[in-house]
Design an enzyme around this catalytic site. Structure first.
Site, short mmCIF file in Angstrom:
data_model
loop_
_atom_site.label_atom_id
_atom_site.label_comp_id
_atom_site.label_asym_id
_atom_site.label_seq_id
_atom_site.Cartn_x
_atom_site.Cartn_y
_atom_site.Cartn_z
CE1 TYR A 83 43.97 48.86 -30.83
CE2 TYR A 83 46.04 48.50 -31.98
CZ TYR A 83 44.93 49.28 -31.74
OH TYR A 83 44.77 50.46 -32.43
CB SER A 118 46.50 49.24 -36.11
OG SER A 118 47.85 49.34 -35.69
CE LYS A 175 42.24 48.98 -34.02
NZ LYS A 175 41.14 49.87 -34.35
#
Length: 256
Positions: A160, A147, A164
């Site tokens: 998160y 991401s 990533k």
């Protein structure tokens, strides 16, 4: 895209983890449009059935299986199916979770463990367990889905974002170790894409407008924007690319 002019993946066998909706679904669909046999999967049987129904209605060659990526028996079932088809040429790791919204150091230990179990550990295990099938075919491609927040973290997705970022390192390390085996390992880092996963941002007016202000193209991505990039990376057109991450974020700030 109304028509795929090239069938670059004729004869290829692909597994796309986390592929019954959103980006994963678009990737699986694009692979099948380009001639691959595709195994799609997700945690829920109803989602698998719905995706298979839509794709087969288009005349595409897909098989659907339930797979919770953290469960060894589910992963084995997917690779056993690939083995029945003849092996594995393409492996895409798209499954991910984000169970909490908030700053990274506000993350509970249980939430941290969940994020890393699915986003990092399961991606590693799927790649590891699929590798013998790819080797048996004499080479292939692995693509991890990261991401843009891996490069430019945001407070509402702290843990998160870290997970990533870890995938960037996994991509580099795996690419180096497999480079002499005709196996490419690359990564795609999408920006904000209109999916159910991101709908809190893309569909909430106040947040949507501020998010769009950070994107020079002034639009959110759509899953097909990412699918085309992944299809390129697993094709012969990208045979001399490995260990790289392609950012697809409409020009949003990421890196120099």
């Amino acid at each position: 895209m109304s028509q795929i002019s090239k069938r670059r993946l004729d004869g290829k066998i692909a597994v796309v983890a986390g592929s019954t909706m959103g980006i994963g679904y678009a990737v699986a669909r694009r692979f099948a449009q380009e001639g691959a046999k595709v195994i799609i999967s997700s945690r829920k049987q109803c989602n698998v059935d719905a995706a298979v129904s839509k794709l087969t209605a288009e005349g595409l060659n897909v098989i659907g299986l339930v797979c919770h990526v953290a469960k060894a028996e589910d992963r084995k079932r997917v690779f056993d199916e690939a083995d029945k088809l003849g092996g594995l040429d393409i492996l895409v790791l798209n499954a991910a979770v984000n169970p909490m919204a908030g700053m990274v150091l506000d993350c509970d230990e249980s939430e941290w463990d969940k994020v890393f179990e699915i986003n990092v550990k399961a991606a590693f295990l799927i790649a590891k367990e699929g590798l013998p099938l790819i080797r048996r075919r004499g080479g292939g491609s692995i693509v991890f889905m990261s991401s843009v927040v891996a490069f430019h973290p945001v407070n509402f997705a702290g843990a998160y974002a870290v997970s990533k970022t870890a995938l960037l390192g996994l991509t580099k390390a795996a690419a180096v170790s497999l480079a002499t085996e005709n196996i490419t390992v690359n990564c795609v880092a999408p920006g904000l894409v209109k999916t159910r996963f991101a709908e809190y941002i893309t569909e909430t007016e106040a947040i949507r407008d501020s998010a769009l202000a950070l994107i020079p193209m002034n639009r959110f991505g759509i899953p097909e924007d990412i699918a085309g990039i992944v299809a390129f990376l697993v094709s012969e057109d990208a045979r001399y690319i490995t260990g790289e991450t392609i950012i697809a974020a409409g020009g949003a700030s990421s890196r120099l």
